[in-house]
Design an enzyme around this catalytic site. Structure first.
Site, PDB file in Angstrom:
ATOM      1  N   SER A  17       0.894  -1.285   0.012  1.00 31.01           N
ATOM      2  CA  SER A  17      -0.198  -0.081  -0.105  1.00 31.01           C
ATOM      3  C   SER A  17       0.977   1.249   0.032  1.00 31.01           C
ATOM      4  O   SER A  17       0.217   2.449   0.058  1.00 31.01           O
ATOM      5  CB  SER A  17      -0.837  -0.091   1.332  1.00 31.01           C
ATOM      6  OG  SER A  17      -0.284   0.134   2.456  1.00 31.01           O
ATOM      7  N   ASN A  70      -4.684   5.242   0.957  1.00 34.33           N
ATOM      8  CA  ASN A  70      -3.917   5.609   1.966  1.00 34.33           C
ATOM      9  C   ASN A  70      -3.331   7.037   1.863  1.00 34.33           C
ATOM     10  O   ASN A  70      -2.971   7.758   2.586  1.00 34.33           O
ATOM     11  CB  ASN A  70      -2.574   4.703   1.972  1.00 34.33           C
ATOM     12  CG  ASN A  70      -3.010   3.614   2.830  1.00 34.33           C
ATOM     13  OD1 ASN A  70      -3.759   3.780   3.594  1.00 34.33           O
ATOM     14  ND2 ASN A  70      -2.215   2.364   2.477  1.00 34.33           N
ATOM     15  N   GLU A 101      -7.819  -2.043  -4.538  1.00 33.69           N
ATOM     16  CA  GLU A 101      -7.145  -1.228  -5.318  1.00 33.69           C
ATOM     17  C   GLU A 101      -6.120  -2.074  -6.146  1.00 33.69           C
ATOM     18  O   GLU A 101      -5.359  -2.880  -5.625  1.00 33.69           O
ATOM     19  CB  GLU A 101      -6.271   0.123  -4.591  1.00 33.69           C
ATOM     20  CG  GLU A 101      -7.165   0.777  -3.742  1.00 33.69           C
ATOM     21  CD  GLU A 101      -6.259   1.950  -3.247  1.00 33.69           C
ATOM     22  OE1 GLU A 101      -6.167   2.898  -3.522  1.00 33.69           O
ATOM     23  OE2 GLU A 101      -5.516   1.537  -2.068  1.00 33.69           O
ATOM     24  N   HIS A 139      -4.051  -4.162  -3.552  1.00 35.37           N
ATOM     25  CA  HIS A 139      -4.245  -3.629  -2.134  1.00 35.37           C
ATOM     26  C   HIS A 139      -5.578  -3.948  -1.453  1.00 35.37           C
ATOM     27  O   HIS A 139      -6.723  -3.207  -1.972  1.00 35.37           O
ATOM     28  CB  HIS A 139      -3.794  -2.261  -2.089  1.00 35.37           C
ATOM     29  CG  HIS A 139      -4.024  -1.629  -0.815  1.00 35.37           C
ATOM     30  ND1 HIS A 139      -4.711  -0.317  -0.233  1.00 35.37           N
ATOM     31  CD2 HIS A 139      -3.664  -1.774   0.428  1.00 35.37           C
ATOM     32  CE1 HIS A 139      -4.702  -0.108   0.789  1.00 35.37           C
ATOM     33  NE2 HIS A 139      -4.061  -1.182   1.350  1.00 35.37           N
TER      34      HIS A 139
END
Length: 292
Positions: free
Chosen positions: A121, A192, A154, A142
């Protein structure tokens, strides 16, 4: 590539790896959970079993389905046991050298058409893929934490990811009943980039006395519609993992919003990492994942 009763190998038996193993086995795939030693593998399989037990207790899964998931899941400390894997999902520590080395070792074991997924990530998919002699089959996937409960994954291609690998990855994630978003190979991807600064802001708000753990979580859930508050989520992820991810992003982006607040270091020093240690922002009777 059609994903029906395929073999999936998950590298790393921690919270994320064991969660992904649950997702894979629950979707009907034969699942192999790999780690460095028997103790870690045993702990990972216990996480899987605890999640299933909790799911049955909550009435979210019947006993027969739980038994079927267990039967499809096994552990190993031998990478040679991954030879039949159609998909290899790396979910180990966020260290590019470790990830590259794993893919380098797996290269000589699996077939040329085996997909190699990295659950990073914070790191470059392209850099991780450089550890493989076949970087065209490496894709970033992710999974949101906790993987068995969160629908979103993701997907980020590396610089040399082939179209067939990208398409096959989307097919595989569809077989897991996941919702996918395609993003770029950039630090933090989409989630993130937003999440880490926001969590840090919530921790700052707590330290400054703006609210309590409970009031901030209640505000976020009640007014913003989040399924869980920031401190509930941080306890699931683990304060050690949050710090690691935050520092990785700070190192790459040099944006002070990513730097973890001092409270994070104090909690880690005290051993209050979250659910896995029985105490974080909240205290817990056990460290089992939520059932679903």
């Amino acid at each position: 590539m059609t994903f029906h009763q395929r073999t999936v190998a998950v590298l790393g038996s921690g919270t994320m790896g064991s969660g992904i193993a649950v997702v894979s086995a629950r979707a009907g795939h034969r699942t192999v959970l790999y780690d460095l030693d028997d103790a870690r593998v045993k702990h990972g399989l216990e996480r899987v079993a605890n999640f299933l037990d909790r799911s049955v207790a909550l009435g979210k899964l019947d006993a027969e389905a739980s038994a079927a998931v267990r039967a499809r899941t096994r552990g190993t400390v031998d990478l040679a046991d991954l030879a039949d894997a159609d998909v290899v999902i790396e979910a180990v520590v966020e260290d590019p050298a470790v990830k590259q080395d794993l893919f380098r070792r797996v290269d000589g074991i699996v077939s040329d058409r085996t997909l190699l997924h990295t659950n990073t990530s914070t790191l470059s998919v392209t850099a991780i893929a450089a550890g493989s002699v076949r970087p065209e089959r490496v894709v970033g996937t992710h999974y949101c934490n906790p993987a068995p409960l969160m629908k979103l994954v993701e997907v980020a291609d590396g610089r040399h990811t082939a179209r067939w690998a990208h398409d096959a990855t989307l097919d595989f994630l569809a077989s897991l009943d996941k919702t996918t978003i395609v993003t770029k190979d950039r630090p933090g991807f989409i989630l993130n980039r937003f999440l880490i600064p926001w969590e840090n802001s919530c921790i700052d708000a707590l330290e400054s006395g703006l609210g309590t753990v409970e009031s901030i979580d209640t505000a976020v859930k009640g007014a913003l519609g989040h399924p869980m508050g920031p401190f509930e989520l941080l306890d699931i992820v683990g304060l050690d993992i949050h710090r690691q991810v935050a520092l990785r992003l700070y190192e790459q982006l040099r944006d002070p919003r990513f730097f973890p607040p001092p409270l994070v270091d104090r909690m880690i020093a005290a051993g209050d990492l979250g659910r896995k240690t029985g105490a974080g922002f909240y205290t817990y009777d056990d460290n089992r994942l939520f059932g679903s």
